[in-house]
Write an enzyme that holds these catalytic residues in place. Structure first.
Site: not given
Ligand code: GTP
Length: 363
Positions: A107, A158, A217
């Site tokens: 992301d 943070k 991001d």
């Molecule tokens: P929020 O739920 O809004 O925090 O967004 P998010 O799901 O993108 O979480 P976060 O920003 O912490 O994730 C950072 C990156 O890790 C993103 O590209 C997510 O798609 C990926 N990510 C987060 N959790 C998982 C998971 O359980 N499995 C996989 N494969 N990717 C994950």
């Protein structure tokens, strides 16, 4: 080298729009986010295969990308339950074949020079190297402290205002040696940023490399709108898809991007920083600024949209106002004369008949 792209998160901060599509398929200047990442990786000589770590709405990603894109092979590592940002690395260990690999959050949007990051990693010889980026305000991220040799000595999650050890933050791109797998537990969800990297730092095996270039991001709606604006500006876009029907009196303020079959009525003003998807119908006297309008949306006469995101096939009737980080779910309908301001989220298929002027989620 293989690059593991973490693409399985729920994207909760972008709900309700992420209820019906994974974040990686959110359009940015009318192209899914994942396309920017894959295109950038395809330009890095040493990367030949991308492994997409998928969980949430995995099938829509697999369907969209298939086995290859931009001359990259695409493999999928499917999780049966969410494994966070570290678990997917462990899960993909067989695919990585005992070689050095790259990991990145799916992301982010960036034009970092991956080659320099890889060279720096080789030069330093750590177990992992994290790409770092300078931000003006590190308080919503994790700030990093480096020693004079580029080793990461400390993370401060943070940090309070004025207490960050630096303005450098983890950019979510890593080069890793297979030894990293020894630091990640076998089962379950692991947050690599807090459960793995601090341990490596303690053992002086983790390096940070300050990367230059743009980096964003996409977590919150404002980040998403910012990324869309940045991509439109960067490419100086004023692009229109096929078969537009745009009244000659319409004013378009650059940068903007329109999909196919877009119709816009007389005296509307569109832009700057607006992406409009395929098949969108906009009436007369409308005003749209700094917003993303997904495919199939209808905006009727004299409505205005500012700093907002309109989900697929949503309908704004006449004299509607949607503003300030508000998200309208797919197929939602906003009735005549309604004003929606200040981070309001409307769930898919809802009908809204009265104005909402405070932050609220309408389920
Ligand atoms: P929020 O739920 O809004 O925090 O967004 P998010 O799901 O993108 O979480 P976060 O920003 O912490 O994730 C950072 C990156 O890790 C993103 O590209 C997510 O798609 C990926 N990510 C987060 N959790 C998982 C998971 O359980 N499995 C996989 N494969 N990717 C994950």
């Amino acid at each position: 080298m293989k690059a593991l792209v973490l693409a399985g998160g729920f994207g909760t901060r972008l709900r309700p729009l992420s209820c019906s599509r994974p974040k990686m398929l959110f359009p940015i200047a009318n192209r899914p986010l994942i396309d920017y990442t894959l295109e950038a990786l395809s330009k890095e000589e040493s990367v030949d295969t991308v492994v997409l770590a998928v969980y949430y709405m995995a099938e829509s990603l697999v369907r969209y990308l298939g086995p290859t894109k931009y001359d990259l092979g695409i493999l999928y590592s499917r999780e049966q339950r969410p494994l966070g940002t570290g678990g997917p690395v462990k899960k993909a260990k067989d695919i990585m074949n005992g070689d050095r690999f790259m990991v990145m959050n799916g992301d982010i949007l960036t034009d970092f020079d991956y080659k320099r990051l890889i060279e720096y990693h080789e030069e330093k010889g750590g177990v992992a190297t994290i790409a770092l980026t300078q931000v003006s305000d590190p308080t919503r991220y994790g700030s990093v402290e480096l020693d004079w040799e580029g080793r990461i000595t400390r993370f401060v999650e943070k940090p309070e205002y004025g207490k960050a050890p630096s303005n450098l933050i983890n950019a979510g791109i890593y080069i890793m040696e297979p030894e990293i797998l020894d630091y990640i537990p076998d089962e379950g969800k692991v947050r690599i940023e807090t459960e793995v990297f601090p341990k490596l730092a303690e053992e002086n095996k983790l390096y940070g490399f300050e990367s230059h270039g743009f980096w964003m991001d996409i977590g919150e709606p404002q980040d998403y709108l910012g990324a869309n604006a940045m991509m439109l500006t960067k490419n100086n876009l004023n692009k229109c898809g096929e078969s537009p029907e745009i009244d000659p009196s319409v004013v378009i303020r650059k940068p903007c991007n329109f999909g196919d079959n877009v119709r816009i009525g007389a005296d509307s003003i569109i832009g700057p920083n607006v992406s409009i998807g395929n098949g969108v119908q906009i009436g007369k006297g409308c005003r749209i600024e700094n917003s993303v309008v997904f495919d199939g949306v209808t905006i009727e006469d004299y409505s205005s949209v500012k700093s907002a995101i309109l989900g697929e096939n949503s309908v704004l009737e006449r004299w509607v106002k949607v503003e300030s980080g508000s998200l309208i779910g797919d197929y939602a309908q906003i009735k005549d004369g309604v004003t929606i301001t200040e981070r309001v989220s409307i769930c898919p298929s809802k009908t809204i008949e009265e104005s909402i002027l405070v932050p609220k989620q309408v389920m």
